[in-house]
Design an enzyme around this catalytic site. Structure first.
Site, short mmCIF file in Angstrom:
data_model
loop_
_atom_site.label_atom_id
_atom_site.label_comp_id
_atom_site.label_asym_id
_atom_site.label_seq_id
_atom_site.Cartn_x
_atom_site.Cartn_y
_atom_site.Cartn_z
N HIS A 3 0.86 -1.20 0.00
CA HIS A 3 0.00 0.00 0.00
C HIS A 3 0.89 1.24 0.00
O HIS A 3 1.94 1.25 0.64
CB HIS A 3 -0.89 0.02 1.25
CG HIS A 3 -2.08 0.90 1.11
ND1 HIS A 3 -2.01 2.26 1.30
CD2 HIS A 3 -3.35 0.63 0.74
CE1 HIS A 3 -3.21 2.78 1.10
NE2 HIS A 3 -4.04 1.81 0.76
N ASP A 44 -7.93 -5.37 -0.26
CA ASP A 44 -8.36 -6.23 -1.36
C ASP A 44 -7.98 -7.69 -1.18
O ASP A 44 -8.42 -8.54 -1.96
CB ASP A 44 -7.77 -5.70 -2.68
CG ASP A 44 -8.32 -4.34 -3.03
OD1 ASP A 44 -7.54 -3.41 -3.27
OD2 ASP A 44 -9.55 -4.20 -3.01
C1 SDX Z 1 -6.23 -0.02 -3.01
O1 SDX Z 1 -4.39 4.44 -2.04
C2 SDX Z 1 -5.40 3.86 -1.43
O2 SDX Z 1 -5.84 4.23 -0.37
C3 SDX Z 1 -5.98 2.65 -2.19
C4 SDX Z 1 -7.00 1.80 -1.44
C5 SDX Z 1 -8.28 2.54 -1.19
O3 SDX Z 1 -9.01 2.14 -0.26
O4 SDX Z 1 -8.63 3.44 -2.01
O5 SDX Z 1 -6.44 1.36 -0.21
C6 SDX Z 1 -7.38 0.58 -2.28
O6 SDX Z 1 -6.01 0.33 -4.14
C7 SDX Z 1 -5.33 -0.99 -2.29
C8 SDX Z 1 -4.11 -1.45 -3.16
C9 SDX Z 1 -4.58 -2.53 -4.12
N1 SDX Z 1 -3.52 -2.90 -5.04
C10 SDX Z 1 -2.86 -4.06 -4.94
O7 SDX Z 1 -3.04 -4.88 -4.05
C11 SDX Z 1 -1.88 -4.32 -6.07
C12 SDX Z 1 -0.57 -4.90 -5.50
N2 SDX Z 1 0.11 -3.86 -4.75
C13 SDX Z 1 0.96 -2.98 -5.46
O8 SDX Z 1 1.15 -3.04 -6.77
C14 SDX Z 1 1.53 -1.80 -4.69
O9 SDX Z 1 1.84 -2.24 -3.44
C15 SDX Z 1 0.64 -0.58 -4.63
C16 SDX Z 1 0.19 -0.18 -5.99
C17 SDX Z 1 -0.55 -0.85 -3.78
C18 SDX Z 1 1.45 0.54 -4.01
O10 SDX Z 1 2.44 0.85 -4.90
P1 SDX Z 1 3.61 1.91 -4.55
O11 SDX Z 1 3.34 2.63 -3.29
O12 SDX Z 1 3.86 2.71 -5.78
O13 SDX Z 1 4.81 0.97 -4.23
P2 SDX Z 1 5.87 0.50 -5.32
O14 SDX Z 1 5.17 -0.10 -6.49
O15 SDX Z 1 6.85 1.60 -5.52
O16 SDX Z 1 6.57 -0.72 -4.51
C19 SDX Z 1 7.64 -0.46 -3.59
C20 SDX Z 1 8.46 -1.76 -3.62
C21 SDX Z 1 8.89 -2.15 -5.04
O17 SDX Z 1 10.05 -2.95 -4.91
P3 SDX Z 1 11.52 -2.19 -5.06
O18 SDX Z 1 11.50 -1.46 -6.38
O19 SDX Z 1 11.63 -1.27 -3.86
O20 SDX Z 1 12.51 -3.33 -5.02
O21 SDX Z 1 7.64 -2.85 -3.17
C22 SDX Z 1 7.46 -3.79 -4.22
C23 SDX Z 1 7.79 -3.06 -5.50
O22 SDX Z 1 8.23 -3.98 -6.49
N3 SDX Z 1 6.05 -4.18 -4.18
C24 SDX Z 1 5.60 -5.42 -4.36
C25 SDX Z 1 4.21 -5.35 -4.17
N4 SDX Z 1 3.86 -4.09 -3.88
C26 SDX Z 1 5.00 -3.37 -3.89
N5 SDX Z 1 6.25 -6.57 -4.68
C27 SDX Z 1 5.47 -7.68 -4.79
N6 SDX Z 1 4.13 -7.69 -4.61
C28 SDX Z 1 3.46 -6.55 -4.31
N7 SDX Z 1 2.15 -6.55 -4.14
#
Ligand code: SDX
Length: 433
Positions: free
Chosen positions: A306, A363
């Site tokens: 998140h 989710d």
């Molecule tokens: C919702 O914003 C809100 O409030 C949203 C929400 C709401 O109520 O409105 O809470 C609802 O959208 C919840 C999120 C649902 N999405 C997912 O579950 C999709 C999977 N999660 C992600 O893709 C990610 O965690 C996000 C999109 C939720 C957040 O992305 P960020 O903050 O841009 O984080 P990032 O992509 O920069 O990740 C940081 C690191 C990266 O690794 P490094 O480059 O540091 O090595 O964490 C890793 C990412 O690769 N990472 C994950 C991951 N999420 C982040 N690696 C594996 N699996 C994951 N799910």
């Protein structure tokens, strides 16, 4: 603590005011930065940028705190209903019995779509994604309410709010019925919000759906837990559209489109599809976790991570418990829940997830409940949109009521070509890629 921040550029110092929120959040107000320094800020993804001041929802991501109008989500989940919480989020206070009754009556009086709306459903192919239908039909619905765009909109705002919250449910149910070739089921006067939605989804003309209180409560809880969440992607979209003075329905339709993405609201559908793939492959989750840590795999552990929560998402904890309760009540043993629990258990021991503070979000478990209820996976994000409607409306209302409301218009840093000139077509050479 400082009340101003000092910025030094080329030896010159600039003082910028610090704004402090009611929960102690601190922000450097850069609204005079460009005029004073000729510089703008750059913050791709807005991870460090506040777009507005809002009184609706507070999140402390480090502590895993979520409060609607100052009330902890745990208390609302335990004692309130989706519609009472919707009133709180939109109007800023818990309703008295009389206020709640009037709100409920308005929802009932406005739950039917204009009959001509049914012709729009006929234009969609049976396999049309319900989120595409939802955003289109919210906008189509606005055509039946010209007052939405008139100068009187503020006087009729409560009616438009009731129409949107009530009819988004009817649109969702009708789109499901159409996709299955079932006759439309109209809402009933004597059913409350979530029960009525289940009735419209699953009853037949000759046979009313059997409403099980625990099922109605589980879906109502899902709606409540999704009701608002600060300036997430879709709510920020609603504010962006509202800032241009577009109407409430247009702003909500834009919110639906933003929510659809699998990194945002579309994640609930992606989680169950991920769990199903893991189950079908015979993997106990270990292989998938390995792939999710490998950037080259193109896989992510959907439902994990998140932008704001760097601790457990409080909503995920509540939903996880509700999963157990509803599956026991319905005597369902869903192997996908076992896989989800194992993924959480393994992931929370893995340094990759621990270092990046990746925890289950709202989710991760919500789809298990919706599956148990019989809601098709392609409609999971529609459920999220129904739940989020009060939050979008509350944010729209904040913009509508702002004294000096300004259109949202971020700046950019241009990195394109410079010093170009027009070349007549005969002189142009094919580009070498
Ligand atoms: C919702 O914003 C809100 O409030 C949203 C929400 C709401 O109520 O409105 O809470 C609802 O959208 C919840 C999120 C649902 N999405 C997912 O579950 C999709 C999977 N999660 C992600 O893709 C990610 O965690 C996000 C999109 C939720 C957040 O992305 P960020 O903050 O841009 O984080 P990032 O992509 O920069 O990740 C940081 C690191 C990266 O690794 P490094 O480059 O540091 O090595 O964490 C890793 C990412 O690769 N990472 C994950 C991951 N999420 C982040 N690696 C594996 N699996 C994951 N799910």
């Amino acid at each position: 603590m400082s009340t101003t921040a000092t910025l030094e550029i080329d030896g010159k110092k600039y003082n910028l005011p610090i704004v402090v929120g009611t929960e102690g959040e601190r922000a450097v107000d850069v609204s005079t930065l460009r005029a004073a320094t000729g510089h703008i800020t750059l913050d791709e993804g807005y991870g460090n940028t506040g777009s507005c001041k809002s009184a609706v929802t507070f999140i402390d991501g480090e502590k895993g705190i979520l409060r609607y109008r100052g009330i902890p989500i745990e208390e609302l989940a335990d004692q309130s209903t989706f519609i009472e919480t919707a009133y709180l989020i939109i109007y800023g206070h818990l309703p008295t019995s009389a206020e709640l009754q009037r709100f409920s009556d308005l929802l009932t009086e406005n739950q039917n779509l204009h009959e001509d709306m049914k012709y729009h459903f006929n234009g969609f192919p049976p396999n049309a994604h319900p989120m595409a239908i939802l955003s289109a039909m919210i906008n189509a619905n606005s055509c039946f309410y010209p007052g939405l765009m008139g100068p009187e909109v503020r006087n009729e705002f409560d009616i438009h709010v009731a129409r949107l919250i009530s009819q988004v449910r009817t649109i969702a149910a009708f789109s499901y019925r159409k996709s299955r070739g079932y006759p439309y089921i109209y809402p009933k006067r004597d059913l409350k919000y979530t029960a009525n939605f289940l009735h419209m989804m699953f009853s037949q003309p000759y046979d009313d759906y059997k409403l099980i209180p625990e099922v109605v409560h589980a879906l109502d809880l899902i709606f409540l837990l999704h009701a608002d969440h600060e300036q997430n992607c879709s709510t920020s979209t609603v504010r962006m559209v509202a800032s241009g003075q577009a109407n409430l329905f247009a702003s909500a339709a834009a919110g639906v489109c933003a929510l659809w993405g699998h990194l945002h609201g579309g994640a609930n559908q992606a989680v169950v599809e991920m769990l199903q793939q893991i189950y079908d492959s015979g993997d106990d989750g270990s292989k998938f976790i390995t792939a999710a840590k490998d950037k080259t795999s193109g896989k992510r552990l959907m439902g994990f991570g998140h932008r704001v929560y760097k601790n457990h998402d409080p909503r995920a904890r509540i939903i996880k418990k509700a999963c157990d309760d509803i599956l026991v009540k319905l005597h369902i043993n869903d192997p996908l829940l076992d896989i989800a629990k194992r993924l959480e258990e393994v992931a929370l021991r893995e340094s990759y997830f621990i270092e990046r503070k990746l925890y289950p979000n709202v989710d991760f478990y919500s789809g298990i409940i919706m599956r148990a209820i019989g809601i098709p996976v392609e409609m999971f994000t529609v459920m999220f949109a129904i739940g989020r409607m009060p939050g979008w409306i509350a944010n729209f209302k904040e913009i509508m009521e702002e004294k000096q409301s300004r259109i949202y218009r971020p700046r950019q840093v241009y990195i394109g070509p410079v010093n170009q000139t027009y070349v007549p077509r005969p002189q142009r050479k094919p580009r070498t890629v």
